[in-house]
Each structure stands twice: as C-alpha cells, then as structure tokens.
Enzyme design. Structure first.
Site, PDB file in Angstrom:
ATOM      1  N   ASP A  78       1.005   2.667   9.281  1.00  0.00           N
ATOM      2  CA  ASP A  78       0.705   1.933  10.517  1.00  0.00           C
ATOM      3  C   ASP A  78       1.833   2.012  11.553  1.00  0.00           C
ATOM      4  OD1 ASP A  78      -1.458   1.198   8.977  1.00  0.00           O
ATOM      5  OD2 ASP A  78      -0.679  -0.802   8.523  1.00  0.00           O
ATOM      6  N   LYS A 108      -2.324  -6.295  -4.930  1.00  0.00           N
ATOM      7  CA  LYS A 108      -3.037  -7.401  -5.591  1.00  0.00           C
ATOM      8  C   LYS A 108      -2.211  -8.683  -5.532  1.00  0.00           C
ATOM      9  CE  LYS A 108      -5.901  -4.845  -8.773  1.00  0.00           C
ATOM     10  NZ  LYS A 108      -5.371  -3.837  -9.647  1.00  0.00           N
ATOM     11  N   GLY A 119       0.833  -1.203   0.000  1.00  0.00           N
ATOM     12  CA  GLY A 119       0.000   0.000   0.000  1.00  0.00           C
ATOM     13  C   GLY A 119       0.871   1.257   0.000  1.00  0.00           C
TER      14      GLY A 119
HETATM   15  O1  F6P Z   1      -1.248  -0.945   5.906  1.00  0.00           O
HETATM   16  C1  F6P Z   1      -1.681   0.330   5.543  1.00  0.00           C
HETATM   17  C2  F6P Z   1      -3.181   0.396   5.497  1.00  0.00           C
HETATM   18  O2  F6P Z   1      -3.564   1.701   5.142  1.00  0.00           O
HETATM   19  C3  F6P Z   1      -3.889  -0.046   6.764  1.00  0.00           C
HETATM   20  O3  F6P Z   1      -3.849   0.919   7.773  1.00  0.00           O
HETATM   21  C4  F6P Z   1      -5.252  -0.373   6.240  1.00  0.00           C
HETATM   22  O4  F6P Z   1      -5.901  -1.348   7.033  1.00  0.00           O
HETATM   23  C5  F6P Z   1      -4.972  -0.958   4.888  1.00  0.00           C
HETATM   24  O5  F6P Z   1      -3.681  -0.489   4.507  1.00  0.00           O
HETATM   25  C6  F6P Z   1      -5.959  -0.601   3.821  1.00  0.00           C
HETATM   26  O6  F6P Z   1      -5.608  -1.307   2.680  1.00  0.00           O
HETATM   27  P1  F6P Z   1      -6.287  -1.120   1.263  1.00  0.00           P
HETATM   28  O7  F6P Z   1      -5.725   0.145   0.665  1.00  0.00           O
HETATM   29  O8  F6P Z   1      -5.861  -2.327   0.510  1.00  0.00           O
HETATM   30  O9  F6P Z   1      -7.751  -1.022   1.491  1.00  0.00           O
END
Ligand code: F6P
Length: 384
Positions: free
Chosen positions: A166, A103, A40
């Site tokens: 995080d 992905k 992410g």
């Molecule tokens: O790990 C970073 C983060 O933003 C988390 O805080 C959150 O749970 C997750 O990624 C969200 O992921 P995605 O963008 O795949 O929904």
C-alpha cells in the site's frame, strides 16, 4: 606418537572431560537477534531476511526467525536462520519463509488474547530468549505496536522495517513491496488492455491499497490509464462518466483504474467489510459498482479485481535493493545499540526515526502530489 605423549593426551581428555563443541552449541554461544514478518505479506520480505542474516553473521550474531509474525513470539515458535539454510534466491522469491498472519491473537492453546496480554508475552519471550534485538518487519499498524511496546519496556532493542504494497507508511519515501506490486499490477493491466481493445470495451480494474491510492496512481500512470480513482478524495461518478464518454468518442475502449477503498460524492456505497477471522477490515466490490453505473450508457463494460496477485511476483530490483539496505541497516543499528527506530528510505539513503518521535504512522496522497499533477497534465481523469 610416542607412548608418553599419548598418555598425556588421554589424561588431559579424562581430567577436563574434553569434548568437541558441536556447531549447534557454538551457534548458541553467539548473541541472538530475532526477526519476524508481521501482518500481510508482500514481495521483498525474504530479501530483507537474507540481507539481515548475512550482515548478522559478519558481525558475529545468530538470527532467530519467529513464525507467523507476532504469533511466533507469543507462542515461542522460532527457528535459527543462517546462510547454511538460505540462499541468494531469497532476494527474488516472494512470500516469506517465516510465514505471515493477520489473524486475531491467540495463545498456545488457541485462546483469544487481548493486545495487552500479547504485548506482555512478547516482552517476556524477548527476555527469556535473551535477545540482543528484534527486527520487526511490518506495516503502519506495526509501527504503532512497536511504539507501544518500547514505551512499556524501554530495555527492548527494536528496529522496525516498513513493508506494504500500500506504501502508506510515514517517515519513508517507500516501503518494501510497493515497487513489485506496481510492477505486477502494470503487467496484469496491460493484458486486460489487449482484450479491451479487441472488444471495444470499458474495463474497470480494481487494485489494492486500502486507504492509500499509491498503487492505483503509479500503475495507472505506467499504463496510461484513462481514469484513476483514488481513495483519498471522493469520486464524482457523473464527471467520470462524462470523461469516459469523451474517450469513447475518440477511441474504441477505455481503462479505469480504481483503488479498492474509494468513496463517492453523490452515491452511497461502502466498500469496507468487517471480518471476524482477521484483525482488520477489508474491501470488496467497488469495480463492480462502477461497472454497473457505467453500464447504463456502455452496456459492454466489464470489471476485474486484481486482488492478491499484487502481493506476489518476482521481487523487483528496486524492492531487492531497499530490502537489502533495510536488513543490513537493522543489524548495524542493533550492533551499535541505536534502536527503537523505524527505518526509512530518503533520496536513496536509509534514514532512522525514533519510534517515540513518530506522531503519524500512516501517510496518504495529498492533492498537490507531483504524480497527481503529472496524471492530470496527461489528460487522465483523477479525482483530487
Ligand atoms: O495491506 C495490504 C493489503 O494487501 C491491502 O492492500 C488489502 O486491502 C489487504 O491487505 C488484503 O488483506 P487480506 O490478505 O487479509 O485479504
């Protein structure tokens, strides 16, 4: 020019088939370093890339950026990045010019592949492109992947850079992206406080963080929240309601900050959701659950999920500085052949930990954390 000299020059050019070397050819002669942003995104990724490219050019390297993280190595999708095509606005611009992806892995033809096949392909591409090193900007999962890859092929020169909103990566005081996420969350919560005051409401605000409560704790402290709910420990909802009742007796509104993955002592509720399009679980709905619980006593309670705004925003000065330190140090490590390390920040300085020595890739809050103690001293309800 006299005729004799002209004849000499023409003969020389014909004999040696002399041609001017194009800028592209010149750059191909330079040793290459690969870079990618895995998983992410978060703010500060472009700042790392900018700093790495600037340092690489100082030391005579060419940087190639892989697109969509590890997918770019597997599919051999990359581009050269130089200071000719990027500028200082990279320091503040969120997102990543290299794109990001969570992905599941697929090959060039879109066929889903196993992580072992993916590892093999990464190793092949690394050697095929004759890379001198690879800068892997990623989260805690990436540290695991890099450990595994360097075990499989110790000739790889990898430098891992910790990034995530995080802040749950071990062996560093802070990851790139965390500071901006807290800045963004803080400013959004302050806007919610304005409306909470007007309407005398309880607002339950959900922040990201997965299994780590750093964003909730730091943003909660920054806005002077009434309650901060952390995922590391179970929440006692009855105690929370009692605390909120006391607050409501003193002032007309209350602010509860809840980390997305909290669990409860006395209630069965799971926030964890499975996904078949991304390679991990995600969380949803806990603020709404708490709102419904509080509603029985406080009908005008509202919930709000901050969501992905925490992954964007103009990069904070703190993230820009550590991103610059990390990008710079990563190139120095590759140049000195001091690789297969995870970079970190400790007391303002960069540190390195050998990937093979890392036992635990994630970190979480402990209940003796000084920030938890600070929040409790301030009269904030914190589950711990
Ligand atoms: O790990 C970073 C983060 O933003 C988390 O805080 C959150 O749970 C997750 O990624 C969200 O992921 P995605 O963008 O795949 O929904």
């Amino acid at each position: 020019m006299n005729l004799k000299i002209l004849k000499f020059v023409v003969t020389f050019l014909l004999l040696f088939n002399f041609q001017e070397i194009s800028a592209e050819e010149k750059s191909l002669e330079k040793p290459r370093i690969g870079i990618l942003t895995s998983g992410g995104d978060c703010s500060g990724l472009n700042a790392i890339i900018y700093s790495a490219v600037r340092r690489a050019e100082q030391l005579g390297y060419q940087v190639v950026g892989f697109k969509y993280g590890v997918h770019g190595i597997i599919k051999e999708e990359y581009e050269t990045i130089s200071t000719d095509n990027i500028d200082r606005d990279m320091l503040s611009k969120c997102g990543t010019i290299l794109h990001a992806s969570t992905k599941v892995l697929t090959d060039k033809n879109g066929r889903q592949i196993s992580t072992d096949e993916g590892d093999q392909k990464v190793i092949e591409t690394y050697h095929k492109l004759n890379l001198n090193g690879l800068i892997y900007i990623g989260g805690d999962g990436s540290t695991k992947v890099m450990k595994k890859l360097t075990d499989k092929d110790p000739s790889l020169n990898i430098v891992s850079i910790p990034k995530t909103i995080d802040n749950d990566i071990s062996n560093t005081d802070q990851a790139v992206g965390f500071s901006t996420a807290v800045k963004v969350a803080t400013s959004a919560i302050e806007k919610i406080i304005d409306t909470a005051k007007s309407h005398s409401r309880i607002m339950v605000i959900e922040v990201m963080g997965r299994a780590a409560g750093y964003i909730a704790l730091y943003a909660g402290l920054a806005v002077g929240a009434d309650a901060i709910l952390l995922p590391e420990f179970e929440v006692n909802l009855d105690s929370l309601k009692k605390h909120i009742t006391d607050i409501k007796n003193k002032k007309n509104y209350a602010i509860v900050i809840v980390s997305e993955a909290v669990s409860f002592k006395d209630h069965e509720y799971t926030t964890q959701q499975l996904s078949d399009t991304i390679s991990r679980t995600y969380y949803k709905g806990v603020a709404e659950y708490i709102k419904n619980y509080l509603k029985t006593d406080f009908p005008d309670t509202r919930s709000c999920v901050l969501g992905h705004i925490q992954r964007g925003g103009k990069t904070s000065f703190e993230d820009r500085i550590i991103a610059t330190q990390f990008g710079n140090e990563a190139i120095n490590c590759i140049h000195k052949n001091d690789t297969n390390v995870l970079l970190g920040i400790q007391n303002g300085k960069t540190i390195k930990t050998k990937l093979k020595d890392i036992k635990q890739t994630t970190r979480k809050l402990h209940n003796d954390d000084p920030m938890i103690k600070l929040a409790i001293d301030q009269g904030i309800f914190v589950n711990h």
